[in-house]
Design a protein around this motif. Structure first.
Motif: not given
Ligand code: GDP
Length: 299
Positions: A96, A99, A177, A210, A213-216, A218, A246
């Motif tokens: 990742t 991150f 990125q 997002k 980065d759609a997954s951020a 993290h 999280t």
């Protein structure tokens, strides 16, 4: 462990002196158990844990002589029980990259300091880090992050005071990125006076990141000031859902008499506790360990 143990000395001294006062030359009866329960609740450990400890003591020792050491041993064991499952290291998968870590928390909770300390840890592990000064409302917050950036020799992206934080967050992720930076840490505002506005802003930052980065993000880490005791519980509730926290970093565990709050938070929310802050310096951040904390608080 030495740092934590001396840091929690006020918490454990309070607890153990109260416990000693209760258990001088007394057999364990309903009154001593009630006094103990009150003491544990006053130490911010939370009602559930206080009751679990007194229940265990009742089962093992009722009508028998009890020493302070017996009580401390049961206290330490129960605290470790509660904390074991939440003492989870922050894991950063190599795959990742970048991150993205979003740091949230009320002003003064130690957010910026924790970012500085985390950056030092990550750099020591050989990772590259980019910081984003997302508390665009406070010029002082931006400057403070820049100081931490210099100290760690990492770049800090900034925007003028009052600028849109989500745009800055987007740029930070994009830049990481493009440059292959391992970790991006985004600071955010912590004005609790205007809760709705703050939550809208956090949600917007997440939404905008997002797009890049759609997954951020993290990890969304909430910093909590241990010295605020019960207030910290409210803060987990406020930030927990809206900001999608999280994991937690509990700061200022050095010198507080209210370290027990960490146990109440663990019991109530079950959120991972990744790190603890034990001072103001760059090295004063430790991975959270249940057994050490339990030993330190039981004195
Ligand atoms: P922010 O407003 O949430 O960004 O909070 P800051 O990072 O500016 O921290 C607020 C104050 O708490 C500063 O004076 C920090 O030096 C101090 N601080 C942060 N973490 C700790 C800690 O673990 N222990 C102690 N004693 N002070 C801390």
């Amino acid at each position: 462990f030495q740092r934590l143990s001396s840091g929690l000395k006020r918490s454990s001294d309070n607890l153990t002196s109260s416990i000693s006062a209760i258990f001088t030359k007394r057999k364990l009866d309903d009154q001593t158990l009630q006094d103990l329960e009150d003491t544990l609740i006053a130490a911010d450990l939370g009602i559930d844990t206080a009751m679990a400890i007194t229940d265990k003591l009742r089962a093992e020792k009722f009508d028998k002589d009890v020493s302070t050491d017996d009580v401390r041993a049961i206290l330490a064991a129960e605290v470790e029980n509660v904390l074991g499952p939440v003492a989870v290291p922050l894991s950063i998968p190599i795959a990742t990259t970048p991150f993205v870590i979003l740091m949230v928390g009320v002003n003064g909770s130690g957010k910026t300091t924790t970012i500085g300390k985390l950056t030092a840890r990550f750099k020591a592990e050989g990772k590259s880090v980019l910081l984003a000064a997302g508390d665009t409302f406070r010029a002082a917050a931006v400057e403070q992050l820049q100081v931490w950036g210099q100290r760690n020799d990492v770049e800090v992206l900034t925007r003028p005071t009052g600028a849109d934080a989500s745009g800055l967050a987007f740029d930070a992720v994009a830049k990481a990125q493009e440059t292959g930076t391992d970790i991006v840490i985004i600071d955010t505002a912590g004005r609790l006076q205007n809760r709705a506005e703050l939550m809208d802003e956090l949600e917007k930052i997440i939404r905008v990141i997002k797009k890049r980065d759609a997954s951020a993000p993290h990890a969304t880490l909430l910093t909590l000031d241990a010295t605020t005791g019960q207030n910290a519980l409210n803060q987990v509730e406020i930030f927990g859902q809206k900001a999608g926290v999280t994991g937690l970093v509990m700061t200022k565990l050095d010198g507080t008499a209210r370290g027990g709050i960490l146990v109440a938070i663990a019991k109530k929310f079950g959120l991972p506790i990744h790190y603890i802050g034990v001072g103001e310096s760059i090295g004063d951040l430790e991975p959270f360990r249940a057994d050490e904390f339990a030993r330190a608080i039981a004195g």
